[in-house]
Design a protein around this motif. Structure first.
Motif, short mmCIF file in Angstrom:
data_model
loop_
_atom_site.label_atom_id
_atom_site.label_comp_id
_atom_site.label_asym_id
_atom_site.label_seq_id
_atom_site.Cartn_x
_atom_site.Cartn_y
_atom_site.Cartn_z
N ILE A 214 -6.97 4.06 6.51
CA ILE A 214 -6.17 3.41 5.05
C ILE A 214 -7.02 3.29 4.37
O ILE A 214 -7.04 2.95 2.91
CB ILE A 214 -5.93 2.24 6.33
N LEU A 215 -8.20 2.60 3.71
CA LEU A 215 -9.67 2.45 3.47
C LEU A 215 -10.15 2.91 2.55
O LEU A 215 -10.65 3.58 3.14
CB LEU A 215 -10.35 1.03 4.03
N SER A 216 -10.33 3.05 1.11
CA SER A 216 -11.09 4.10 0.57
C SER A 216 -12.52 3.27 0.72
O SER A 216 -13.00 2.23 1.17
CB SER A 216 -11.24 4.11 -1.14
N ALA A 217 -13.58 4.19 0.14
CA ALA A 217 -15.26 3.35 0.56
C ALA A 217 -15.82 2.57 0.01
O ALA A 217 -15.96 1.82 0.34
CB ALA A 217 -15.75 4.80 0.43
N GLU A 218 -14.71 2.53 -1.25
CA GLU A 218 -15.43 1.35 -2.13
C GLU A 218 -14.33 -0.09 -1.94
O GLU A 218 -14.32 -0.97 -1.24
CB GLU A 218 -14.45 1.89 -3.51
N VAL A 219 -12.80 -0.14 -1.39
CA VAL A 219 -12.57 -1.08 -0.60
C VAL A 219 -13.24 -1.75 0.94
O VAL A 219 -13.36 -2.77 1.10
CB VAL A 219 -10.35 -0.71 -0.45
N SER B 133 10.38 -11.54 12.21
CA SER B 133 9.33 -10.35 12.92
C SER B 133 8.46 -9.75 12.16
O SER B 133 7.60 -8.79 12.94
CB SER B 133 10.76 -8.72 13.29
N ALA B 134 8.12 -9.95 11.29
CA ALA B 134 6.64 -10.17 9.99
C ALA B 134 5.26 -10.02 10.73
O ALA B 134 5.07 -11.19 11.69
CB ALA B 134 6.57 -9.92 8.71
N ARG B 135 4.83 -8.70 11.44
CA ARG B 135 3.20 -9.18 12.14
C ARG B 135 1.94 -9.10 11.34
O ARG B 135 2.41 -7.85 10.86
CB ARG B 135 2.86 -8.33 13.32
N TYR B 136 0.68 -9.44 11.93
CA TYR B 136 -0.35 -8.49 11.84
C TYR B 136 -0.67 -7.92 12.68
O TYR B 136 -0.84 -8.31 14.26
CB TYR B 136 -1.29 -9.75 11.76
N LEU B 137 -0.51 -6.35 12.54
CA LEU B 137 -0.95 -5.38 13.26
C LEU B 137 -2.95 -5.48 13.43
O LEU B 137 -3.31 -4.88 12.35
CB LEU B 137 -0.77 -4.19 13.68
N LEU B 138 -3.41 -5.87 14.96
CA LEU B 138 -5.17 -6.12 14.10
C LEU B 138 -5.41 -4.40 15.05
O LEU B 138 -5.44 -4.81 16.40
CB LEU B 138 -6.03 -6.96 14.55
N ILE B 139 -6.17 -4.41 13.88
CA ILE B 139 -7.11 -3.00 14.30
C ILE B 139 -8.28 -2.65 14.84
O ILE B 139 -9.05 -4.10 13.51
CB ILE B 139 -6.70 -1.73 13.88
N SER B 140 -9.88 -2.22 15.34
CA SER B 140 -10.96 -2.11 15.01
C SER B 140 -11.51 -0.73 14.07
O SER B 140 -10.83 -0.28 14.36
CB SER B 140 -11.06 -1.38 16.50
N TYR B 141 -11.49 -1.61 13.28
CA TYR B 141 -11.70 -0.92 11.83
C TYR B 141 -12.92 0.05 11.82
O TYR B 141 -14.14 -0.77 12.26
CB TYR B 141 -11.55 -1.41 10.26
N PRO B 142 -13.30 1.23 11.74
CA PRO B 142 -14.76 1.73 11.63
C PRO B 142 -15.81 1.65 10.76
O PRO B 142 -15.26 1.63 9.52
CB PRO B 142 -14.91 2.92 12.25
N LYS B 143 -16.97 0.65 10.62
CA LYS B 143 -17.93 0.40 10.12
C LYS B 143 -18.36 1.46 9.37
O LYS B 143 -19.38 2.63 10.28
CB LYS B 143 -18.30 -0.92 10.52
N ALA C 286 -3.00 9.46 -0.28
CA ALA C 286 -2.48 8.28 0.95
C ALA C 286 -3.03 9.45 2.25
O ALA C 286 -1.83 9.36 2.86
CB ALA C 286 -1.00 8.36 0.91
N LYS C 287 -4.39 9.69 2.50
CA LYS C 287 -4.65 10.69 3.58
C LYS C 287 -4.41 9.69 4.88
O LYS C 287 -4.34 10.27 5.92
CB LYS C 287 -6.16 10.42 3.27
N LEU D 37 1.13 -1.11 -0.31
CA LEU D 37 -0.07 0.17 0.08
C LEU D 37 0.97 1.51 0.24
O LEU D 37 0.84 2.40 -0.48
CB LEU D 37 -1.20 0.34 1.23
N ILE D 38 2.08 1.47 1.23
CA ILE D 38 2.73 3.10 0.92
C ILE D 38 4.01 2.32 -0.21
O ILE D 38 3.75 3.44 -0.42
CB ILE D 38 3.11 2.95 2.72
N LEU D 39 4.07 1.98 -0.16
CA LEU D 39 5.88 1.37 -1.09
C LEU D 39 5.74 0.99 -2.18
O LEU D 39 6.27 0.82 -2.87
CB LEU D 39 7.20 0.73 -0.23
N LYS D 40 4.47 0.49 -2.14
CA LYS D 40 4.48 -0.18 -3.66
C LYS D 40 5.26 -1.49 -3.96
O LYS D 40 5.55 -2.36 -4.60
CB LYS D 40 4.07 0.78 -4.94
#
Length: 156
Positions: free
Chosen positions: A138-143, A69-79, A115-116, A58-61
């Motif tokens: 991170i996500l557009s409305a469509e995504v 040390s690669a990890r998933y950061l789980l976040i609560s994303y607003p619906k 890249a808001k 997403l950020i660097l293409k």
């Protein structure tokens, strides 16, 4: 602000620790057909399907490099209609937290319209510039609608 630090390539990033529900090791993913290339796939976590965003892509293409040390950061994303859903953010070298006083945070100077999610920046004691990531942008409305199936639980 307490931050969770991570890296993508040779660049440093941070996310507000209050936004992070849990940090877990990277797990195998099921693909998400028809999704943008930065959507790496999805997995089940405690009975919930969690889509995963590849922050490197997403950020660097450039895809995030797997590693110990690669990890998933789980976040609560607003619906859209209220409430939240889990969203995984895949990052490299998720290794530490860092307390950053608010007066150390400054405007990044460049605000790309696509890249808001790139927020303020700060400099560490050793002179490293760190870019903050705003997870709710991170996500557009469509995504968001694609991943959360028009605001319901994502399909497996």
């Amino acid at each position: 602000m307490l931050t969770v630090m991570f890296h993508l390539g040779d660049q440093s990033f941070a996310i507000d620790a209050e936004r992070v529900e849990i940090v877990i090791p990277a797990l195998p993913l099921k693909p998400t057909p028809g999704a943008p290339d930065y959507i790496r796939g999805r997995f089940e976590y405690r009975g919930q399907i969690v889509p995963v965003i590849d922050l490197g892509q997403l950020i660097l293409k450039q895809p995030t490099k797997p590693g110990l040390s690669a990890r998933y950061l789980l976040i609560s994303y607003p619906k859209k209609s209220g409430g939240t859903a889990l969203l995984g953010l895949w990052a490299e070298r998720v290794t530490e937290t860092l307390e950053v006083p608010d007066n150390f945070l400054s405007d990044g100077g460049v605000n790309p319209p696509d890249a808001k999610y790139l927020g303020r920046i700060f400099t560490t004691e050793d002179g490293e510039i760190v870019q903050c990531v705003e997870p709710t942008d991170i996500l557009s409305a469509e995504v968001r609608d694609l991943l959360f199936n028009n605001d319901s639980t994502p399909a497996p």
